[in-house]
Write an enzyme that holds these catalytic residues in place. Structure first.
Site, PDB file in Angstrom:
ATOM      1  N   ASP A  72       3.758  -0.276  -7.340  1.00  8.03           N
ATOM      2  CA  ASP A  72       2.440  -0.646  -7.863  1.00  8.03           C
ATOM      3  C   ASP A  72       1.336   0.118  -7.130  1.00  8.03           C
ATOM      4  O   ASP A  72       0.194   0.111  -7.562  1.00  8.03           O
ATOM      5  CB  ASP A  72       2.228  -2.161  -7.684  1.00  8.03           C
ATOM      6  N   ARG A 132       0.863  -1.185   0.000  1.00  3.82           N
ATOM      7  CA  ARG A 132       0.000   0.000   0.000  1.00  3.82           C
ATOM      8  C   ARG A 132       0.900   1.235   0.000  1.00  3.82           C
ATOM      9  O   ARG A 132       1.928   1.266   0.691  1.00  3.82           O
ATOM     10  CB  ARG A 132      -0.894   0.029   1.240  1.00  3.82           C
ATOM     11  N   HIS A 184      -1.379  -0.131 -10.008  1.00  5.74           N
ATOM     12  CA  HIS A 184      -2.004  -1.051  -9.031  1.00  5.74           C
ATOM     13  C   HIS A 184      -2.586  -2.277  -9.753  1.00  5.74           C
ATOM     14  O   HIS A 184      -3.776  -2.557  -9.658  1.00  5.74           O
ATOM     15  CB  HIS A 184      -3.092  -0.342  -8.208  1.00  5.74           C
ATOM     16  N   GLU A 220      -4.392   7.212  -5.614  1.00  9.42           N
ATOM     17  CA  GLU A 220      -4.495   6.486  -6.885  1.00  9.42           C
ATOM     18  C   GLU A 220      -5.728   6.958  -7.634  1.00  9.42           C
ATOM     19  O   GLU A 220      -6.781   7.084  -7.013  1.00  9.42           O
ATOM     20  CB  GLU A 220      -4.549   4.984  -6.614  1.00  9.42           C
TER      21      GLU A 220
HETATM   22  P1  NDP Z   1      -0.925 -11.544   4.640  1.00 10.98           P
HETATM   23  O1  NDP Z   1      -1.824 -11.175   5.760  1.00 10.98           O
HETATM   24  O2  NDP Z   1      -0.909 -12.940   4.144  1.00 10.98           O
HETATM   25  O3  NDP Z   1       0.586 -11.174   5.014  1.00 10.98           O
HETATM   26  C1  NDP Z   1       0.980 -10.018   5.680  1.00 10.98           C
HETATM   27  C2  NDP Z   1       2.205 -10.349   6.523  1.00 10.98           C
HETATM   28  O4  NDP Z   1       2.737  -9.132   7.047  1.00 10.98           O
HETATM   29  C3  NDP Z   1       1.891 -11.266   7.682  1.00 10.98           C
HETATM   30  O5  NDP Z   1       2.462 -12.529   7.492  1.00 10.98           O
HETATM   31  C4  NDP Z   1       2.471 -10.551   8.907  1.00 10.98           C
HETATM   32  O6  NDP Z   1       3.312 -11.486   9.586  1.00 10.98           O
HETATM   33  C5  NDP Z   1       3.306  -9.430   8.315  1.00 10.98           C
HETATM   34  N1  NDP Z   1       3.224  -8.206   9.127  1.00 10.98           N
HETATM   35  C6  NDP Z   1       2.132  -7.580   9.607  1.00 10.98           C
HETATM   36  N2  NDP Z   1       2.481  -6.475  10.275  1.00 10.98           N
HETATM   37  C7  NDP Z   1       3.825  -6.393  10.235  1.00 10.98           C
HETATM   38  C8  NDP Z   1       4.782  -5.476  10.726  1.00 10.98           C
HETATM   39  N3  NDP Z   1       4.420  -4.398  11.473  1.00 10.98           N
HETATM   40  N4  NDP Z   1       6.089  -5.695  10.445  1.00 10.98           N
HETATM   41  C9  NDP Z   1       6.477  -6.769   9.729  1.00 10.98           C
HETATM   42  N5  NDP Z   1       5.610  -7.687   9.242  1.00 10.98           N
HETATM   43  C10 NDP Z   1       4.304  -7.500   9.491  1.00 10.98           C
HETATM   44  O7  NDP Z   1      -1.292 -10.534   3.465  1.00 10.98           O
HETATM   45  P2  NDP Z   1      -0.964 -10.689   1.898  1.00 10.98           P
HETATM   46  O8  NDP Z   1       0.429 -11.159   1.747  1.00 10.98           O
HETATM   47  O9  NDP Z   1      -2.066 -11.396   1.206  1.00 10.98           O
HETATM   48  O10 NDP Z   1      -1.065  -9.152   1.452  1.00 10.98           O
HETATM   49  C11 NDP Z   1      -0.229  -8.158   2.039  1.00 10.98           C
HETATM   50  C12 NDP Z   1      -0.694  -6.777   1.606  1.00 10.98           C
HETATM   51  O11 NDP Z   1      -0.437  -6.601   0.214  1.00 10.98           O
HETATM   52  C13 NDP Z   1      -2.202  -6.555   1.739  1.00 10.98           C
HETATM   53  O12 NDP Z   1      -2.534  -6.131   3.046  1.00 10.98           O
HETATM   54  C14 NDP Z   1      -2.486  -5.524   0.692  1.00 10.98           C
HETATM   55  O13 NDP Z   1      -2.405  -4.223   1.260  1.00 10.98           O
HETATM   56  C15 NDP Z   1      -1.378  -5.697  -0.334  1.00 10.98           C
HETATM   57  N6  NDP Z   1      -1.874  -6.246  -1.606  1.00 10.98           N
HETATM   58  C16 NDP Z   1      -1.571  -5.598  -2.788  1.00 10.98           C
HETATM   59  C17 NDP Z   1      -1.999  -6.107  -4.002  1.00 10.98           C
HETATM   60  C18 NDP Z   1      -1.671  -5.411  -5.273  1.00 10.98           C
HETATM   61  O14 NDP Z   1      -2.418  -5.525  -6.237  1.00 10.98           O
HETATM   62  N7  NDP Z   1      -0.565  -4.725  -5.376  1.00 10.98           N
HETATM   63  C19 NDP Z   1      -2.800  -7.328  -4.089  1.00 10.98           C
HETATM   64  C20 NDP Z   1      -3.033  -7.958  -2.819  1.00 10.98           C
HETATM   65  C21 NDP Z   1      -2.579  -7.416  -1.641  1.00 10.98           C
HETATM   66  P3  NDP Z   1       3.437 -11.394  11.187  1.00 10.98           P
HETATM   67  O15 NDP Z   1       2.052 -11.493  11.729  1.00 10.98           O
HETATM   68  O16 NDP Z   1       4.350 -12.516  11.552  1.00 10.98           O
HETATM   69  O17 NDP Z   1       4.070 -10.054  11.432  1.00 10.98           O
END
Ligand code: NDP
Length: 308
Positions: free
Chosen positions: A250, A226, A274, A255
């Site tokens: 992206d 994001r 995006h 946006e």
């Molecule tokens: P997930 O929930 O599978 O993964 C997010 C990971 O981030 C978790 O494993 C978590 O691990 C980690 N995390 C959360 N907070 C923190 C932090 N403060 N520091 C470090 N790590 C952290 O989500 P996705 O992988 O499916 O998607 C991630 C993001 O990508 C979405 O929230 C969305 O905003 C974006 N996205 C963008 C797209 C695009 O078209 N460009 C498409 C889809 C998603 P842990 O709990 O161990 O910290």
């Protein structure tokens, strides 16, 4: 629980043709209907939507067709007793391939050659500029679905992959994990830093001036998560001053990115609108998540991907 209708809010058009998505439910024995803003919705309706709407607070269940549900006010859904689910768990291949594409281009200059092609220019870059991604270090910040999708592919290309997450669960392809408190150690030696965390109060502005100073001068930032997680003004300054070498983005604070935004102007910045998840099968991936939760509601099982 009974569901009488599956409503598809017209805002899904942001990601795929509304009618293709509706047709993906033809094999489900539940009437589906496309709805617009202000539609009257009731307690036996389920809704799938790109955007939040006030009328969603009266339905049986709301599905956000995005993984990033930061535009949905989770507290208001909890207060209304309406379950909210999101679309995480499916973007490992789509966004993973996109991130690999950025890295290969940044290393081998596909973006530069294409720019020159437009001018019919048989361009020879400085000898020192191109490199292979093999043996280069990638730091993935956020080892969830997308982070792992990138890490596994980067590992297969022979990159040295490290990552950052809060929990200490191991992730295939990632040789070393860092806690967010040690972010600077994690990014310090990386040639590529990929941002794949959700947007939360903790991750807003995660990469800003101090991080770009810690990063190598020849490092590239990739943001597929994001916009607000990377501080745009600091990124522009770091690119101008040479604190980092380039970026592939992206996602943006606003946006579409405004026409006069300075980020458009850098040769070493790749901008995509995006489209990290955009493929011709995306509507089917999302529909499968929705169908699974329809089944769970009918069978009285807990919803998958519930976020409120
Ligand atoms: P997930 O929930 O599978 O993964 C997010 C990971 O981030 C978790 O494993 C978590 O691990 C980690 N995390 C959360 N907070 C923190 C932090 N403060 N520091 C470090 N790590 C952290 O989500 P996705 O992988 O499916 O998607 C991630 C993001 O990508 C979405 O929230 C969305 O905003 C974006 N996205 C963008 C797209 C695009 O078209 N460009 C498409 C889809 C998603 P842990 O709990 O161990 O910290």
């Amino acid at each position: 629980e009974t569901l009488d209708r599956l409503c598809i809010h017209g805002s899904v058009e942001n990601k795929f043709p509304t009618e293709s998505f509706r047709a993906a439910f033809d094999d489900l024995d539940l009437p589906t209907e496309v709805v617009g803003d202000g539609e009257s919705l009731g307690p036996t309706d389920a809704v799938s939507s790109f955007r939040p709407r006030p009328e969603f607070h009266d339905v049986a269940w709301v599905h956000c067709i995005r993984a990033g549900y930061d535009e949905f006010d989770t507290a208001s859904y909890e207060a209304a007793g309406v379950p909210l689910t999101n679309s995480t768990g499916i973007h490992d291949t789509t966004v993973g391939e996109m991130a690999i594409g950025y890295m290969l281009s940044l290393a081998r200059l596909l973006h530069v050659y294409r720019d020159r092609q437009v001018k019919r220019d048989w361009y020879a870059p400085p000898y020192e500029r191109p490199f292979t991604v093999e043996n280069e270090r990638l730091c993935v910040i956020g080892l969830g679905t997308i982070g792992e999708g990138i890490a596994r592919r980067a590992d297969a290309l022979g990159m040295e992959v490290v990552g950052v997450r809060r929990s200490d669960e191991s992730v295939p392809g990632v040789s070393e994990r860092y806690h967010p408190d040690d972010l600077h150690d994690a990014i310090g030696d990386a040639r590529f830093v990929a941002v794949t965390v959700p947007l939360t109060p903790e991750t807003e502005g995660l990469l800003a001036g101090p991080e770009f100073e810690v990063m190598r001068d020849d490092a590239y930032v990739i943001n597929v998560a994001r916009g607000p997680i990377v501080d745009d003004d600091a990124l522009v300054s770091a690119l101008e001053s040479g604190d980092i070498a380039g970026a592939a983005l992206d996602v943006f604070d606003e946006e579409p990115l405004s026409e006069d935004h300075p980020l458009w102007g850098f040769e070493e910045v790749i901008i995509s609108p995006h489209r990290g998840s955009a493929t011709n099968r995306y509507h089917l991936d999302i529909a499968n998540l929705v169908k699974e939760n329809v089944r769970r509601i009918r069978d009285g099982e807990p919803l998958c991907n519930r976020v409120a």
